[in-house]
Design a protein around this motif. Structure first.
Motif, PDB file in Angstrom:
ATOM      1  N   PHE A   3      13.935  81.218  78.369  1.00 26.69           N
ATOM      2  CA  PHE A   3      13.258  81.956  77.268  1.00 26.69           C
ATOM      3  C   PHE A   3      13.994  83.450  77.284  1.00 26.69           C
ATOM      4  O   PHE A   3      14.310  83.876  76.279  1.00 26.69           O
ATOM      5  CB  PHE A   3      11.808  82.115  77.646  1.00 26.69           C
ATOM      6  N   ASP A   4      14.057  84.150  78.383  1.00 23.69           N
ATOM      7  CA  ASP A   4      14.651  85.289  78.667  1.00 23.69           C
ATOM      8  C   ASP A   4      16.097  85.246  78.100  1.00 23.69           C
ATOM      9  O   ASP A   4      16.702  86.230  77.401  1.00 23.69           O
ATOM     10  CB  ASP A   4      14.660  85.737  79.989  1.00 23.69           C
ATOM     11  N   MET A  27      15.873  85.032  74.221  1.00 25.72           N
ATOM     12  CA  MET A  27      15.829  85.946  73.758  1.00 25.72           C
ATOM     13  C   MET A  27      16.804  87.224  73.624  1.00 25.72           C
ATOM     14  O   MET A  27      16.873  87.941  72.996  1.00 25.72           O
ATOM     15  CB  MET A  27      14.615  86.730  74.336  1.00 25.72           C
ATOM     16  N   GLU A  52      22.019  87.402  70.767  1.00 27.53           N
ATOM     17  CA  GLU A  52      21.876  88.097  69.477  1.00 27.53           C
ATOM     18  C   GLU A  52      22.166  87.143  68.350  1.00 27.53           C
ATOM     19  O   GLU A  52      22.865  86.154  68.455  1.00 27.53           O
ATOM     20  CB  GLU A  52      23.145  89.166  69.371  1.00 27.53           C
ATOM     21  N   ASN A  74      17.497  86.939  62.582  1.00 26.63           N
ATOM     22  CA  ASN A  74      16.158  86.401  62.843  1.00 26.63           C
ATOM     23  C   ASN A  74      15.614  85.646  61.510  1.00 26.63           C
ATOM     24  O   ASN A  74      16.225  86.066  60.439  1.00 26.63           O
ATOM     25  CB  ASN A  74      15.178  87.821  62.852  1.00 26.63           C
TER      26      ASN A  74
END
Length: 82
Positions: A59-60, A63, A66, A69
């Protein structure tokens, strides 16, 4: 936690298994740790903790990537949820 020689473990396996229910038992051969005996419940907890840690690391990493979104409304539409 206790340490038992492999030779002693052979002759006391039932007792070693019983002890492993409450503590890790390390098996040693010629002064070198060779194995660890633990309960199935402790093993399962350890596997689950490792999987949780791997999921958190993934997950890290995700996230940290880049990228653009995507608005939630577009995601729902793409999935046919609207």
């Amino acid at each position: 936690m206790s340490t038992v020689s492999v030779t002693a473990a052979r002759s006391t396996l039932p007792e070693l298994i019983e002890r492993a229910r409450t503590e890790a038992v390390f098996l040693e051969r010629r002064g070198k740790l060779e194995a660890v005996v633990i309960s199935p419940e402790q093993y399962q907890r350890m596997v689950e903790a490792l999987e949780d840690a791997e999921d958190a690391a993934a997950f890290d990493d995700a996230m940290a990537d880049e990228g653009p979104n995507i608005p939630w409304d577009q995601v729902k539409a793409d999935l046919g949820w609207e």
